[in-house]
Scaffold this motif. Structure first.
Motif, PDB file in Angstrom:
ATOM      1  N   ASN A  25       0.815  -1.219   0.000  1.00  0.00           N
ATOM      2  CA  ASN A  25       0.000   0.000   0.000  1.00  0.00           C
ATOM      3  C   ASN A  25       0.844   1.263   0.000  1.00  0.00           C
ATOM      4  O   ASN A  25       0.455   2.276  -0.596  1.00  0.00           O
ATOM      5  N   LEU A  26       1.994   1.243   0.646  1.00  0.00           N
ATOM      6  CA  LEU A  26       2.874   2.415   0.625  1.00  0.00           C
ATOM      7  C   LEU A  26       3.481   2.596  -0.758  1.00  0.00           C
ATOM      8  O   LEU A  26       3.412   3.686  -1.347  1.00  0.00           O
ATOM      9  N   ALA A  27       4.101   1.543  -1.287  1.00  0.00           N
ATOM     10  CA  ALA A  27       4.788   1.662  -2.574  1.00  0.00           C
ATOM     11  C   ALA A  27       3.817   2.079  -3.672  1.00  0.00           C
ATOM     12  O   ALA A  27       4.127   2.950  -4.499  1.00  0.00           O
ATOM     13  N   THR A  28       2.632   1.471  -3.682  1.00  0.00           N
ATOM     14  CA  THR A  28       1.658   1.797  -4.717  1.00  0.00           C
ATOM     15  C   THR A  28       1.192   3.245  -4.598  1.00  0.00           C
ATOM     16  O   THR A  28       1.132   3.981  -5.593  1.00  0.00           O
ATOM     17  N   ALA A  29       0.864   3.680  -3.385  1.00  0.00           N
ATOM     18  CA  ALA A  29       0.397   5.056  -3.182  1.00  0.00           C
ATOM     19  C   ALA A  29       1.467   6.060  -3.588  1.00  0.00           C
ATOM     20  O   ALA A  29       1.174   7.059  -4.271  1.00  0.00           O
ATOM     21  N   VAL A  30       2.703   5.821  -3.189  1.00  0.00           N
ATOM     22  CA  VAL A  30       3.796   6.743  -3.517  1.00  0.00           C
ATOM     23  C   VAL A  30       4.016   6.793  -5.026  1.00  0.00           C
ATOM     24  O   VAL A  30       4.222   7.870  -5.604  1.00  0.00           O
ATOM     25  N   ASP A  31       3.943   5.646  -5.688  1.00  0.00           N
ATOM     26  CA  ASP A  31       4.161   5.626  -7.130  1.00  0.00           C
ATOM     27  C   ASP A  31       3.053   6.353  -7.891  1.00  0.00           C
ATOM     28  O   ASP A  31       3.325   7.013  -8.897  1.00  0.00           O
ATOM     29  N   GLU A  32       1.803   6.218  -7.443  1.00  0.00           N
ATOM     30  CA  GLU A  32       0.727   6.944  -8.136  1.00  0.00           C
ATOM     31  C   GLU A  32       1.013   8.447  -8.102  1.00  0.00           C
ATOM     32  O   GLU A  32       0.789   9.159  -9.083  1.00  0.00           O
ATOM     33  N   LEU A  33       1.518   8.925  -6.955  1.00  0.00           N
ATOM     34  CA  LEU A  33       1.832  10.350  -6.812  1.00  0.00           C
ATOM     35  C   LEU A  33       3.055  10.739  -7.634  1.00  0.00           C
ATOM     36  O   LEU A  33       3.034  11.725  -8.380  1.00  0.00           O
ATOM     37  N   ALA A  34       4.122   9.975  -7.494  1.00  0.00           N
ATOM     38  CA  ALA A  34       5.386  10.337  -8.130  1.00  0.00           C
ATOM     39  C   ALA A  34       5.307  10.248  -9.654  1.00  0.00           C
ATOM     40  O   ALA A  34       5.957  11.033 -10.357  1.00  0.00           O
ATOM     41  N   LEU A  35       4.519   9.305 -10.153  1.00  0.00           N
ATOM     42  CA  LEU A  35       4.419   9.117 -11.602  1.00  0.00           C
ATOM     43  C   LEU A  35       3.308   9.949 -12.224  1.00  0.00           C
ATOM     44  O   LEU A  35       3.104   9.898 -13.441  1.00  0.00           O
ATOM     45  N   GLY A  36       2.579  10.691 -11.417  1.00  0.00           N
ATOM     46  CA  GLY A  36       1.532  11.556 -11.943  1.00  0.00           C
ATOM     47  C   GLY A  36       0.352  10.802 -12.505  1.00  0.00           C
ATOM     48  O   GLY A  36      -0.276  11.245 -13.479  1.00  0.00           O
ATOM     49  N   ILE A  37       0.005   9.665 -11.899  1.00  0.00           N
ATOM     50  CA  ILE A  37      -1.120   8.864 -12.384  1.00  0.00           C
ATOM     51  C   ILE A  37      -2.428   9.598 -12.093  1.00  0.00           C
ATOM     52  O   ILE A  37      -2.683   9.999 -10.961  1.00  0.00           O
ATOM     53  N   THR A  38      -3.241   9.776 -13.121  1.00  0.00           N
ATOM     54  CA  THR A  38      -4.520  10.462 -12.945  1.00  0.00           C
ATOM     55  C   THR A  38      -5.660   9.494 -12.653  1.00  0.00           C
ATOM     56  O   THR A  38      -6.629   9.855 -11.980  1.00  0.00           O
ATOM     57  N   GLU A  39      -5.553   8.275 -13.183  1.00  0.00           N
ATOM     58  CA  GLU A  39      -6.618   7.289 -12.971  1.00  0.00           C
ATOM     59  C   GLU A  39      -6.016   5.893 -12.935  1.00  0.00           C
ATOM     60  O   GLU A  39      -5.173   5.545 -13.771  1.00  0.00           O
ATOM     61  N   VAL A  40      -6.462   5.092 -11.969  1.00  0.00           N
ATOM     62  CA  VAL A  40      -6.033   3.704 -11.829  1.00  0.00           C
ATOM     63  C   VAL A  40      -7.178   2.814 -12.302  1.00  0.00           C
ATOM     64  O   VAL A  40      -8.297   2.922 -11.816  1.00  0.00           O
ATOM     65  N   VAL A  41      -6.887   1.959 -13.274  1.00  0.00           N
ATOM     66  CA  VAL A  41      -7.849   0.961 -13.746  1.00  0.00           C
ATOM     67  C   VAL A  41      -7.295  -0.403 -13.379  1.00  0.00           C
ATOM     68  O   VAL A  41      -6.195  -0.773 -13.799  1.00  0.00           O
ATOM     69  N   ARG A  42      -8.039  -1.164 -12.590  1.00  0.00           N
ATOM     70  CA  ARG A  42      -7.564  -2.470 -12.138  1.00  0.00           C
ATOM     71  C   ARG A  42      -8.763  -3.358 -11.833  1.00  0.00           C
ATOM     72  O   ARG A  42      -9.909  -2.931 -11.891  1.00  0.00           O
ATOM     73  N   GLY A  43      -8.504  -4.623 -11.497  1.00  0.00           N
ATOM     74  CA  GLY A  43      -9.570  -5.574 -11.240  1.00  0.00           C
ATOM     75  C   GLY A  43     -10.330  -5.258  -9.960  1.00  0.00           C
ATOM     76  O   GLY A  43      -9.791  -4.659  -9.028  1.00  0.00           O
ATOM     77  N   SER A  44     -11.589  -5.695  -9.910  1.00  0.00           N
ATOM     78  CA  SER A  44     -12.437  -5.388  -8.758  1.00  0.00           C
ATOM     79  C   SER A  44     -11.980  -6.099  -7.486  1.00  0.00           C
ATOM     80  O   SER A  44     -12.406  -5.732  -6.392  1.00  0.00           O
ATOM     81  N   ASP A  45     -11.081  -7.092  -7.606  1.00  0.00           N
ATOM     82  CA  ASP A  45     -10.546  -7.725  -6.402  1.00  0.00           C
ATOM     83  C   ASP A  45      -9.647  -6.768  -5.622  1.00  0.00           C
ATOM     84  O   ASP A  45      -9.349  -7.023  -4.447  1.00  0.00           O
ATOM     85  N   LEU A  46      -9.232  -5.664  -6.245  1.00  0.00           N
ATOM     86  CA  LEU A  46      -8.384  -4.675  -5.575  1.00  0.00           C
ATOM     87  C   LEU A  46      -9.164  -3.447  -5.112  1.00  0.00           C
ATOM     88  O   LEU A  46      -8.561  -2.498  -4.602  1.00  0.00           O
TER      89      LEU A  46
END
Length: 298
Positions: A178-199
């Motif tokens: 959860n830390l690595a993913t959250a930090v990467d969304e911010l650092a990489l400038g991700i505007t929208e995450v599309v992923r499976g509903s299991d997440l």
């Protein structure tokens, strides 16, 4: 929050990237070959980015080294390229970004937002919200009975009832997902995450981490899971099949793309077309990917 200048610069760069337009990503864990459910999610994520005229990044979530399988990264890249799902920029490896995650941990610890936790999974039980057992206890950060503690985040009051205090650094020393993913969304400038509903369930946890860093979360969309004939979701753990069996039957990439798209109702059954042809067909519709989401943005 008192972030060091290097982190402020990284997050500012991410904010500037978001201002330039849509940025999506696909982030598989190389714990085995991509199964068809993974590939369908990748297809939807790629389509959404291209429909928005944006960028689609490929990140490999390879921090949990005991789960990594030899050759899985190369296999994933080959499968995506074979399907025509080409990404923008270099492949991003989380294992090469440990300095960034550790800098965030250090900043959170300096701000007294972390505390050591020695509760075991057996004590807590599976799937339960952490009750805050160690939050106010004076426990050291060093070895105790031969074990180091996990590092937990003091989640803000508004989020704590929903997710509890989160482990950001595991007791075995690994950076938490959860830390690595959250930090990467911010650092990489991700505007929208599309992923499976299991997440979908991890959204609250990742948003809580981002809130603790005093940043804004991306949007999230979750796609329905592809299930087997018994109605069970496909899983690498259960050795769900990927492209290899279809390729052995001489399926073309166009047939596979058509089958994946048909499973979502985007094209007629038995349709055969490339990823770019599918994109062009969807672009002509008034509601391109309507029906591909289990839930709206959150």
């Amino acid at each position: 929050m008192d972030l060091p200048d290097c982190l402020r610069a990284v997050f500012e760069q991410g904010r500037q990237q978001r201002l330039l337009g849509y940025r999506g990503r696909f982030a598989p864990t190389p714990s085995g070959p991509l199964h068809l459910g993974n590939l369908r999610t990748a297809l939807i994520s790629w389509l959404q980015a291209r429909l928005q005229g944006g960028e689609w990044l490929l990140r490999i979530d390879d921090l949990d080294t005991p789960r990594i399988r030899l050759g899985a990264v190369d296999s994933a890249l080959e499968d995506l390229q074979w399907l025509g799902l080409h990404w923008d920029g270099p492949v991003i490896m989380q294992s090469q970004r440990l300095g960034l995650y550790n800098s965030c941990l250090s900043a959170l610890r300096r701000d007294q937002l972390l505390y050591p936790c020695r509760c075991s999974r057996r004590q807590l039980g599976a799937g339960r919200r952490y009750p805050g057992t160690c939050r106010e206890m004076a426990r050291g950060w060093g070895l105790q009975d031969g074990r180091l503690p996990a590092w937990r985040l003091k989640v803000k009051a508004v989020d704590e009832p929903r997710c509890g205090d989160l482990v950001l650094r595991r007791a075995d020393g690994f950076i938490a997902y959860n830390l690595a993913t959250a930090v990467d969304e911010l650092a990489l400038g991700i505007t929208e995450v599309v992923r499976g509903s299991d997440l979908a369930a991890v959204c609250i946890a990742q948003q809580a981490v981002i809130a603790s860093l005093e940043e804004q979360s991306p949007s999230y969309r979750h796609t329905p899971l592809l299930c087997d004939s018994k109605g069970q979701k496909l899983s690498k753990r259960e050795q769900a099949e990927g492209l290899a069996p279809l390729q052995e039957k001489q399926w073309s990439s166009q047939q596979v793309v058509g089958w994946l798209a048909a499973s979502l109702g985007l094209v007629d059954e038995h349709c055969s077309l490339s990823a770019c042809e599918l994109l062009q067909e969807i672009q002509a519709r008034p509601l391109p990917l309507q029906g591909c989401w289990d839930e709206p943005n959150s």
